[in-house]
Every structure is written in structure tokens, then in C-alpha cells.
Design a protein around this motif. Sequence first.
Motif, PDB file in Angstrom:
ATOM      1  N   ASP A  90       0.730  -1.145   0.048  1.00  0.00           N
ATOM      2  CA  ASP A  90      -0.130   0.033  -0.136  1.00  0.00           C
ATOM      3  C   ASP A  90       0.949   1.222  -0.152  1.00  0.00           C
ATOM      4  OD1 ASP A  90      -2.311  -1.501  -0.003  1.00  0.00           O
ATOM      5  OD2 ASP A  90      -2.810  -1.387   2.001  1.00  0.00           O
TER       6      ASP A  90
ATOM      7  N   LEU B 156       1.379   4.097  -3.244  1.00  0.00           N
ATOM      8  CA  LEU B 156       1.356   5.547  -2.987  1.00  0.00           C
ATOM      9  C   LEU B 156       2.638   6.284  -3.343  1.00  0.00           C
ATOM     10  CD1 LEU B 156      -0.613   5.927   0.413  1.00  0.00           C
ATOM     11  CD2 LEU B 156      -1.431   6.541  -1.724  1.00  0.00           C
TER      12      LEU B 156
ATOM     13  N   TYR C 167      -0.894   6.395   8.695  1.00  0.00           N
ATOM     14  CA  TYR C 167      -1.030   6.931   7.177  1.00  0.00           C
ATOM     15  C   TYR C 167       0.431   7.443   6.776  1.00  0.00           C
ATOM     16  CZ  TYR C 167      -0.992  10.999  10.352  1.00  0.00           C
ATOM     17  OH  TYR C 167      -0.616  11.910  11.285  1.00  0.00           O
TER      18      TYR C 167
ATOM     19  N   ARG D  14      -3.350   8.526   2.443  1.00  0.00           N
ATOM     20  CA  ARG D  14      -4.162   7.250   2.777  1.00  0.00           C
ATOM     21  C   ARG D  14      -4.396   6.633   1.651  1.00  0.00           C
ATOM     22  NH1 ARG D  14      -8.309   6.947   7.134  1.00  0.00           N
ATOM     23  NH2 ARG D  14      -7.904   4.754   6.895  1.00  0.00           N
ATOM     24  N   LYS D  15      -4.980   7.105   0.282  1.00  0.00           N
ATOM     25  CA  LYS D  15      -5.274   6.620  -0.698  1.00  0.00           C
ATOM     26  C   LYS D  15      -5.179   7.671  -1.893  1.00  0.00           C
ATOM     27  CE  LYS D  15      -9.313   4.498  -2.683  1.00  0.00           C
ATOM     28  NZ  LYS D  15     -10.870   4.364  -2.508  1.00  0.00           N
ATOM     29  N   TRP D  16      -4.826   6.871  -2.926  1.00  0.00           N
ATOM     30  CA  TRP D  16      -4.575   7.596  -4.245  1.00  0.00           C
ATOM     31  C   TRP D  16      -5.688   7.658  -5.182  1.00  0.00           C
ATOM     32  CZ3 TRP D  16      -0.528  10.616  -4.875  1.00  0.00           C
ATOM     33  CH2 TRP D  16      -0.265  11.540  -6.117  1.00  0.00           C
ATOM     34  N   THR D  17      -6.266   8.935  -5.228  1.00  0.00           N
ATOM     35  CA  THR D  17      -7.324   8.957  -6.143  1.00  0.00           C
ATOM     36  C   THR D  17      -7.069  10.021  -7.127  1.00  0.00           C
ATOM     37  OG1 THR D  17      -8.370  10.648  -4.558  1.00  0.00           O
ATOM     38  CG2 THR D  17      -9.066   8.791  -4.028  1.00  0.00           C
TER      39      THR D  17
END
Length: 149
Positions: A55, A59, A106, A130-133
Motif C-alpha cells: 500500500d 502511494l 497513514y 491514505r489513498k491515491w485518487t
Amino acid sequence: MPTTTSPDVSDGFSAEERAAMKERAAELRAEGRKGAKRADELQALLDRIAQMAPDDRELAERVHVTITNVAPQLSPKTWYGMPAYANADGKIVVFFQDSGKFNYRYSTLGFQDAANLDDGDLWPVAYALRKWTPAVQSRVAELVRAAVS
């Protein structure tokens, strides 16, 4: 979710991205001693990213692609064991700290004092990631553009 130009994605970077990074390293080495040092620093950064948990690695790969596209004048290197990007003076502008480095919940995208993010008497210099968007990619690109302006 990673943004790629090809469905041929192994562990984050697309085949095209990997080829471009190899070409850039070869170009740097061809520049002589200084270029070889920059190529070695780029390789150290890529090796560090490869060591991250999946994860975090995803990122870090997206951050790397975004920064190198938006601010190609920044030099990739490691800084305290983290992927970082320095200006022509060698000062770190932006860095990525994976969540696994200090067992945080994170990852962090951080900016050093060489970044031009000043906004009055108080402004953020670190962002939880925390998350790739697409929205995150857009914001990271915007921050990096401002940091090197």
C-alpha cells in the motif's frame, strides 16, 4: 488506485514508466560524474520505494510519477531513508514518508522550508496520505507546482 498509461502494471509502475526511468538514469550517467551521482540517487529512491509495503509502495510510486511530471527540475534522492526531491541548491523541497517507517496509520507528504507554500503566518507543510485518487493526484500536483514556483 494507480493512474497508468498501460494495463501492463506489475507492482505499481507501468511498463512505460519503468522504461522511462531506465532511460532517464542512462541519460544522467551519460552526463558524466555529476549525472552518474544523480542516476545513483534516483536508483536509491526507487530501491527504497520497492522495499515498502504494497500500500505504501503504491502511494510512493504515484507520488514519484506526479512529482517528476510536475516538477522535473527537482532531483530525486533519499533523505533520512525517505524518497525526497531537491531543488538545484540541493535543498529538499518535498518528501514522502511511508506509514511503515514509524508504524503510523497513514503515509505523509511533507514539504521543507525550501518549498514556496508560505501563506501568511500559518500554513500546512505535511499532509496525511491514505489513498491515491484523482482528487489526491490533482491536489499533490497543485502543491508541488506551488512549492517550486
